[in-house]
Design a protein around this motif. Structure first.
Motif, PDB file in Angstrom:
ATOM      1  N   VAL A  30     -61.616   2.037  57.524  1.00 48.25           N
ATOM      2  CA  VAL A  30     -61.252   0.627  57.605  1.00 48.25           C
ATOM      3  C   VAL A  30     -61.229   0.258  59.081  1.00 48.25           C
ATOM      4  O   VAL A  30     -60.338   0.683  59.820  1.00 48.25           O
ATOM      5  CB  VAL A  30     -59.885   0.356  56.958  1.00 48.25           C
ATOM      6  N   SER A  31     -62.204  -0.494  59.527  1.00 49.32           N
ATOM      7  CA  SER A  31     -62.324  -0.822  60.942  1.00 49.32           C
ATOM      8  C   SER A  31     -61.407  -1.990  61.306  1.00 49.32           C
ATOM      9  O   SER A  31     -60.982  -2.768  60.448  1.00 49.32           O
ATOM     10  CB  SER A  31     -63.771  -1.187  61.289  1.00 49.32           C
ATOM     11  N   HIS A  32     -61.140  -2.120  62.604  1.00 44.44           N
ATOM     12  CA  HIS A  32     -60.345  -3.247  63.077  1.00 44.44           C
ATOM     13  C   HIS A  32     -61.074  -4.563  62.817  1.00 44.44           C
ATOM     14  O   HIS A  32     -60.445  -5.581  62.492  1.00 44.44           O
ATOM     15  CB  HIS A  32     -60.057  -3.091  64.573  1.00 44.44           C
ATOM     16  N   ARG A  33     -62.406  -4.550  62.964  1.00 49.53           N
ATOM     17  CA  ARG A  33     -63.169  -5.773  62.731  1.00 49.53           C
ATOM     18  C   ARG A  33     -63.017  -6.229  61.282  1.00 49.53           C
ATOM     19  O   ARG A  33     -62.853  -7.431  61.018  1.00 49.53           O
ATOM     20  CB  ARG A  33     -64.642  -5.529  63.061  1.00 49.53           C
ATOM     21  N   PHE A  34     -63.072  -5.292  60.355  1.00 46.95           N
ATOM     22  CA  PHE A  34     -62.904  -5.635  58.948  1.00 46.95           C
ATOM     23  C   PHE A  34     -61.495  -6.176  58.696  1.00 46.95           C
ATOM     24  O   PHE A  34     -61.311  -7.151  57.953  1.00 46.95           O
ATOM     25  CB  PHE A  34     -63.162  -4.413  58.070  1.00 46.95           C
ATOM     26  N   GLY A  35     -60.482  -5.541  59.308  1.00 46.45           N
ATOM     27  CA  GLY A  35     -59.099  -6.005  59.143  1.00 46.45           C
ATOM     28  C   GLY A  35     -58.907  -7.412  59.663  1.00 46.45           C
ATOM     29  O   GLY A  35     -58.274  -8.252  59.009  1.00 46.45           O
ATOM     30  N   HIS A  36     -59.459  -7.708  60.849  1.00 45.59           N
ATOM     31  CA  HIS A  36     -59.329  -9.056  61.417  1.00 45.59           C
ATOM     32  C   HIS A  36     -60.080 -10.075  60.578  1.00 45.59           C
ATOM     33  O   HIS A  36     -59.586 -11.200  60.364  1.00 45.59           O
ATOM     34  CB  HIS A  36     -59.860  -9.059  62.852  1.00 45.59           C
ATOM     35  N   ALA A  37     -61.283  -9.698  60.104  1.00 42.47           N
ATOM     36  CA  ALA A  37     -62.065 -10.621  59.274  1.00 42.47           C
ATOM     37  C   ALA A  37     -61.336 -10.930  57.974  1.00 42.47           C
ATOM     38  O   ALA A  37     -61.304 -12.087  57.515  1.00 42.47           O
ATOM     39  CB  ALA A  37     -63.442 -10.020  58.994  1.00 42.47           C
ATOM     40  N   TYR A  38     -60.740  -9.911  57.361  1.00 45.94           N
ATOM     41  CA  TYR A  38     -59.990 -10.121  56.122  1.00 45.94           C
ATOM     42  C   TYR A  38     -58.818 -11.063  56.374  1.00 45.94           C
ATOM     43  O   TYR A  38     -58.546 -11.967  55.569  1.00 45.94           O
ATOM     44  CB  TYR A  38     -59.491  -8.793  55.572  1.00 45.94           C
ATOM     45  N   LEU A  39     -58.131 -10.871  57.484  1.00 41.52           N
ATOM     46  CA  LEU A  39     -56.965 -11.685  57.819  1.00 41.52           C
ATOM     47  C   LEU A  39     -57.360 -13.158  57.959  1.00 41.52           C
ATOM     48  O   LEU A  39     -56.717 -14.051  57.390  1.00 41.52           O
ATOM     49  CB  LEU A  39     -56.345 -11.170  59.117  1.00 41.52           C
ATOM     50  N   VAL A  40     -58.428 -13.414  58.693  1.00 37.97           N
ATOM     51  CA  VAL A  40     -58.862 -14.794  58.933  1.00 37.97           C
ATOM     52  C   VAL A  40     -59.384 -15.438  57.649  1.00 37.97           C
ATOM     53  O   VAL A  40     -59.060 -16.601  57.344  1.00 37.97           O
ATOM     54  CB  VAL A  40     -59.940 -14.826  60.036  1.00 37.97           C
ATOM     55  N   CYS A  41     -60.185 -14.700  56.892  1.00 34.79           N
ATOM     56  CA  CYS A  41     -60.778 -15.259  55.668  1.00 34.79           C
ATOM     57  C   CYS A  41     -59.720 -15.602  54.627  1.00 34.79           C
ATOM     58  O   CYS A  41     -59.787 -16.662  53.975  1.00 34.79           O
ATOM     59  CB  CYS A  41     -61.800 -14.288  55.085  1.00 34.79           C
ATOM     60  N   THR A  42     -58.744 -14.722  54.440  1.00 31.29           N
ATOM     61  CA  THR A  42     -57.687 -15.008  53.464  1.00 31.29           C
ATOM     62  C   THR A  42     -56.844 -16.200  53.899  1.00 31.29           C
ATOM     63  O   THR A  42     -56.460 -17.033  53.067  1.00 31.29           O
ATOM     64  CB  THR A  42     -56.779 -13.786  53.258  1.00 31.29           C
TER      65      THR A  42
END
Length: 363
Positions: A113-125
Motif C-alpha cells: 500500500v503506497s503513500h500515493r495510493f493512500g493520499h489518492a484514496y483520502l482525496v477521492c473519498t
C-alpha cells in the motif's frame, strides 16, 4: 426549554467537549509528522479530524441552546450544519472502509500500500462524500432535507419527509452507508481466515520475519517505511545465514561435517529465541488487525442505532420517539469520543508522536 431539552443540551455539550479535546490530542502532534505516517495511520488521523468535525457541530448547536435558553435556530445555518454533519458521517465511513481495504490488500492480495495510493484514496473519498452531502443544494432542496430534528441537537437529513426529492437523496445516503458496511463484514471474514493460516505457518516454520503488516520495523532494520513498501510473502529469513555460519565452522573435513564437535554443538544458535521472535511477530500482526477491527467495530456499534432510526423513518414516513433519537445521537458522539482512545491503544506510531510532542512541550 423544558427539563428534557436542558438534559439533552447539557449531555451533548459535555460529551462533545470531551470528545473534541481527546481527538485534538491525537491530531495536533501527528499533523507535524504527517509525511512520516503510514497510509493506515494517515487514514486514522483523518478519521479523528472527521470525528472532530461532527462533534464541533453538535457542540455548536447544544451550546447555542444553552446560552439562549431557547430552541430557536436559523434555518440557513442549520442547512450548513446538515451539510457538514452528513459529510463528516459519510467520510468517517469511507475512512473505516479504507482501513479495511488496506488490510485486505496487504493480507489477502499480498500487495503493498503506497503513500500515493493512500493520499489518492483520502482525496477521492472526501470529494465523493462532499458531492453526496451537497446533493440537497444541487437539487435546490436544502431547506426541506437538512432540518433541525426534534431533539434540537442535530441538523441532518429529514428521513421522514415523503416528497420525491427527499426520498431519493435519503436512499442515496443510506445506500452509501450500508453497502460499505456489508462489504467490510465479508472482508474481515476473509482476513481472519488468511491470518489464521499465516499464524499456523509461522508456528510450523523456523523463519523469523523482520517486518510486520503495520509498517513498523524491528529495531535495527534498515527499511524506512514498510506500509508503503511491504510485500507480504517476501520476508527476510535468517535460515540461509545460519547455514552459512555452520558451513564455515565445519568446513575442515568430511568427518567434521558428519560429526560436529562438542564446541561446535554448543556454538549453534539456540532454538528458543526463534520461537520467542515468532511469537512477538504474531503478536504485532494480531495487534494491527485488532486495531482495524476495533476502530471499525466501534464505528458500527456507534452508528447502528442511528442507521436503524433513519431506515425506520424512511420506510414509515414517521418520526421516531425523541428519546430514542437522542440515544442514537449519543451513540454517534460516543463513537467519535472513543475512536482516538482506540488509536492510542493500538497504533504505536501515532502514540509515539503524541508522547514525543507532549514531552517536548514540557521541556
Amino acid at each position: 426549554m423544558n427539563a428534557s431539552d436542558w438534559t439533552y443540551s447539557t449531555t451533548t455539550t459535555t460529551i462533545a467537549t470531551i470528545g473534541i479535546l481527546i481527538n485534538l490530542v491525537v491530531i495536533i502532534p501527528n499533523l507535524w509528522r504527517v509525511r512520516s505516517l503510514t497510509p493506515s495511520s494517515l487514514l486514522i488521523v483523518s478519521l479523528c479530524c472527521s470525528d472532530s468535525l461532527l462533534l464541533s457541530n453538535y457542540l455548536t448547536l447544544a451550546a447555542t441552546h444553552l446560552r439562549r435558553g431557547d430552541l430557536e435556530y436559523n434555518p440557513i445555518i442549520c442547512q450548513i450544519h446538515g451539510f457538514l454533519i452528513t459529510f463528516g458521517a459519510l467520510w468517517s465511513l469511507g475512512l473505516c472502509t479504507g482501513l479495511t481495504l488496506f488490510r485486505f490488500i496487504i493480507i489477502i492480495r499480498k500487495k503493498s500500500v503506497s503513500h500515493r495510493f493512500g493520499h489518492a484514496y483520502l482525496v477521492c473519498t472526501a470529494a465523493f462524500c462532499a458531492l453526496v452531502a451537497g446533493l440537497p443544494f444541487i437539487c435546490s432542496a436544502g431547506d426541506r432535507i437538512y432540518v433541525l430534528h426534534q431533539t434540537h441537537m442535530n441538523c441532518t437529513v429529514a428521513w421522514f419527509n415523503t416528497d420525491t426529492t427527499t426520498r431519493v437523496i435519503s436512499w442515496i445516503c443510506i445506500s452509501v452507508l450500508l453497502i460499505p458496511v456489508s462489504s467490510m463484514g465479508v472482508a474481515y471474514i476473509r482476513i481472519y481466515s488468511e491470518v489464521s493460516k499465516v499464524f499456523g505457518a509461522y508456528r510450523a516454520s523456523s523463519v523469523v520475519t523482520g517486518d510486520d503488516l503495520s509498517g513498523n520495523l524491528r529495531r535495527g532494520s534498515k527499511t524506512a517505511n514498510l506500509d508503503s513498501k511491504h510485500q507480504e510473502g517476501h520476508r527476510p529469513s535468517i535460515v540461509s545465514s545460519n547455514q552459512v555460519k555452520i558451513t564455515n565452522d565445519t568446513s575442515g573435513t568430511v568427518d567434521n561435517i558428519r560429526k560436529p564437535s562438542v564446541d561446535e554443538e554448543s556454538n549453534r544458535p539456540p532454538k528458543m529465541p526463534k520461537k520467542r521472535k515468532r511469537t512477538e511477530e504474531e503478536t504485532k500482526q494480531m495487534a494491527l488487525l485488532m486495531q482495524s477491527i476495533a476502530i471499525v467495530g466501534v464505528f458500527l456499534i456507534g452508528w447502528t442505532p442511528y442507521l436503524s432510526l433513519g431506515l425506520y423513518e424512511l420506510l414509515t414516513g414517521t418520526k421516531a420517539h425523541p428519546d430514542y433519537e437522542f440515544a442514537a445521537e449519543m451513540f454517534v458522539s460516543m463513537n467519535d469520543l472513543l475512536n482516538p482512545v482506540v488509536v492510542m491503544v493500538f497504533d504505536d506510531k501515532i502514540r509515539g508522536n503524541v508522547v514525543q510532542f507532549f514531552s517536548c512541550a514540557e521541556e
